[in-house]
Design a protein around this motif. Structure first.
Motif, short mmCIF file in Angstrom:
data_model
loop_
_atom_site.label_atom_id
_atom_site.label_comp_id
_atom_site.label_asym_id
_atom_site.label_seq_id
_atom_site.Cartn_x
_atom_site.Cartn_y
_atom_site.Cartn_z
N ALA A 255 0.82 -1.21 0.00
CA ALA A 255 0.00 0.00 0.00
C ALA A 255 0.86 1.26 0.00
O ALA A 255 0.56 2.24 -0.70
CB ALA A 255 -0.93 0.00 1.20
N ALA A 256 1.94 1.26 0.78
CA ALA A 256 2.82 2.42 0.84
C ALA A 256 3.48 2.68 -0.52
O ALA A 256 3.58 3.84 -0.97
CB ALA A 256 3.88 2.21 1.92
N LEU A 257 3.92 1.62 -1.18
CA LEU A 257 4.53 1.79 -2.49
C LEU A 257 3.55 2.35 -3.51
O LEU A 257 3.90 3.18 -4.35
CB LEU A 257 5.08 0.44 -2.99
N TYR A 258 2.31 1.90 -3.41
CA TYR A 258 1.31 2.30 -4.40
C TYR A 258 0.76 3.71 -4.13
O TYR A 258 0.70 4.55 -5.02
CB TYR A 258 0.17 1.28 -4.41
N TYR A 259 0.35 3.96 -2.87
CA TYR A 259 -0.34 5.20 -2.55
C TYR A 259 0.60 6.35 -2.18
O TYR A 259 0.29 7.51 -2.42
CB TYR A 259 -1.34 4.97 -1.41
N GLU A 260 1.73 6.03 -1.55
CA GLU A 260 2.63 7.09 -1.10
C GLU A 260 3.75 7.38 -2.11
O GLU A 260 4.18 8.51 -2.28
CB GLU A 260 3.24 6.73 0.25
N GLN A 261 4.24 6.31 -2.76
CA GLN A 261 5.33 6.49 -3.69
C GLN A 261 4.89 6.49 -5.15
O GLN A 261 5.72 6.59 -6.07
CB GLN A 261 6.41 5.42 -3.46
N ASP A 262 3.59 6.32 -5.38
CA ASP A 262 3.00 6.40 -6.73
C ASP A 262 3.61 5.40 -7.71
O ASP A 262 3.72 5.66 -8.91
CB ASP A 262 3.15 7.82 -7.31
N MET A 263 4.01 4.25 -7.20
CA MET A 263 4.54 3.21 -8.07
C MET A 263 3.38 2.47 -8.74
O MET A 263 2.31 2.32 -8.16
CB MET A 263 5.40 2.21 -7.28
N THR A 264 3.59 2.01 -9.95
CA THR A 264 2.56 1.23 -10.64
C THR A 264 2.52 -0.18 -10.04
O THR A 264 3.46 -0.63 -9.38
CB THR A 264 2.85 1.13 -12.14
N GLN A 265 1.41 -0.88 -10.31
CA GLN A 265 1.30 -2.25 -9.81
C GLN A 265 2.36 -3.14 -10.45
O GLN A 265 2.89 -4.04 -9.79
CB GLN A 265 -0.11 -2.78 -10.08
N ASN A 266 2.67 -2.91 -11.71
CA ASN A 266 3.73 -3.70 -12.36
C ASN A 266 5.08 -3.46 -11.70
O ASN A 266 5.85 -4.40 -11.47
CB ASN A 266 3.80 -3.34 -13.84
N ALA A 267 5.40 -2.20 -11.37
CA ALA A 267 6.68 -1.88 -10.73
C ALA A 267 6.76 -2.49 -9.35
O ALA A 267 7.82 -3.01 -8.94
CB ALA A 267 6.86 -0.37 -10.66
N ILE A 268 5.65 -2.47 -8.62
CA ILE A 268 5.63 -3.07 -7.28
C ILE A 268 5.84 -4.59 -7.38
O ILE A 268 6.61 -5.18 -6.62
CB ILE A 268 4.29 -2.77 -6.58
N ALA A 269 5.15 -5.19 -8.34
CA ALA A 269 5.28 -6.65 -8.53
C ALA A 269 6.74 -7.03 -8.81
O ALA A 269 7.25 -8.01 -8.25
CB ALA A 269 4.38 -7.10 -9.66
N LYS A 270 7.39 -6.25 -9.64
CA LYS A 270 8.78 -6.54 -9.97
C LYS A 270 9.70 -6.34 -8.77
O LYS A 270 10.60 -7.15 -8.51
CB LYS A 270 9.23 -5.62 -11.11
N GLN A 271 9.43 -5.31 -7.97
CA GLN A 271 10.30 -4.99 -6.84
C GLN A 271 10.20 -6.04 -5.73
O GLN A 271 11.22 -6.41 -5.14
CB GLN A 271 9.94 -3.62 -6.26
N ILE A 272 9.02 -6.54 -5.45
CA ILE A 272 8.88 -7.46 -4.32
C ILE A 272 8.71 -8.91 -4.76
O ILE A 272 8.52 -9.80 -3.93
CB ILE A 272 7.71 -7.05 -3.40
N GLY A 273 8.77 -9.15 -6.08
CA GLY A 273 8.78 -10.52 -6.57
C GLY A 273 7.44 -11.22 -6.56
O GLY A 273 7.35 -12.42 -6.29
#
Length: 314
Positions: free
Chosen positions: A14-32
């Motif tokens: 949630a923090a990556l998406y809402y606070e850092q404005d990362m896309t869902q694809n970028a989050i998926a790649k970052q945390i595997g």
């Protein structure tokens, strides 16, 4: 209780998406994880209150129609939303109702709630920083699982947790198998205790159903077949409050279903100092009119088009 590690994962995503404005694809790649898994985690984060999204709609109200409703029907008060558009109007009415309810709860300590989409919107819109030493009581029994989101048990728990208050549950299904079974259920000690607490509340929050077979909870919960409900409407049933049907003149509609409900009665609602009803849509105008004539409602929260139609029908 949620597992701590899972809670941490929800918060991180949630923090990556809402606070850092990362896309869902970028989050998926970052945390595997897969993007679908990230989407589901974000959805769960909202459902579990890990993330709270507050949209501050402008709350424009129609003071003229509010005064007209009060004068025409001898109500204690009215809240009439004047939406700029019809988009998300029910959510906006929920915000207006929540703000009104917050002001009332500053003076009262006991609230009874009935389930429904309308009351769900109002409870969801109450601000998380609005703390109140409040007793929240479930006013009717639990709905079937298919209607879990709008169930009074769920809404009671959510509101009590949000306000830091005490929850009192009605440990019963909303509908007994027969009138005789309902008498037995109502005689149980814990059920009696909850029903008494609901009847002694300072404020009640209810919705108004118009018995449309396409949307009615009676059909969704499999209490009635669509054709059965349609026949009841043709016979004079116009709406329901707390799962009890009434006519347009405000009298109770005589049916076995009313006798099977485990919950607060119309007479008990009339005895509560402030019963707030929330409903909108011109298709509900006759049901709203009947509910006002029943003497159950003290405050009506609706929109300008519906308010005008109710006054015209009177």
């Amino acid at each position: 209780m949620m597992d701590e590690a899972h809670h941490e994962l929800l918060a991180e995503v949630a923090a990556l998406y809402y606070e850092q404005d990362m896309t869902q694809n970028a989050i998926a790649k970052q945390i595997g994880l897969s993007r679908v898994k990230v989407y589901r985690l974000l959805k769960e984060a909202r459902e579990q209150d890990v993330v709270r999204i507050n949209i501050n709609y402008p709350i424009a109200r129609d003071a003229h129609l509010e005064a007209s409703l009060v004068e025409t029907f001898n109500l204690k008060d009215a809240v009439v939303l004047n939406p700029v558009t019809q988009t998300n109007s029910l959510q906006r009415l929920g915000v207006a109702t929540a703000r009104y309810l917050e002001r009332q709860l500053a003076n009262y300590t006991r609230l009874a709630i009935c389930p429904g989409r309308s009351t769900y919107e109002a409870i969801n819109a109450i601000r998380s920083d609005f703390l109140s030493d409040l007793q929240v009581t479930q006013a009717i029994g639990s709905l079937p699982y298919d209607m879990y989101e709008y169930d009074s048990t769920v809404l009671t728990r959510q509101l009590a947790q949000k306000l830091g208050g005490e929850a009192m549950y009605l440990t019963s299904p909303v509908m007994a198998d027969s009138a005789e079974a309902a008498v037995v259920i109502r005689s149980q000690r814990d059920v009696q205790r909850a029903l008494l607490a609901a009847s002694q509340s300072d404020v009640a929050l209810v919705g108004i159903g118009n018995l449309d077979p396409a949307t009615s909870g009676f059909v969704t919960a499999n209490f009635l077949e669509p054709q059965e409900l349609d026949e009841m409407r043709k016979d004079g049933a116009i709406g329901d409050i707390a799962m009890q049907m009434f006519r347009v003149d405000g009298s109770m509609y005589p049916c076995a279903l009313n006798e099977r409900v485990i919950g607060i009665t119309f007479d008990e609602l009339r005895g509560i100092p402030l019963t707030i009803a929330m409903a909108m849509g011109v298709e509900k105008a006759r049901a709203i009119l009947g509910s006002i004539r029943s003497g159950v409602i003290d405050v009506l929260c609706t929109d300008n088009r519906t308010a005008a139609q109710v006054i015209e029908l009177n």
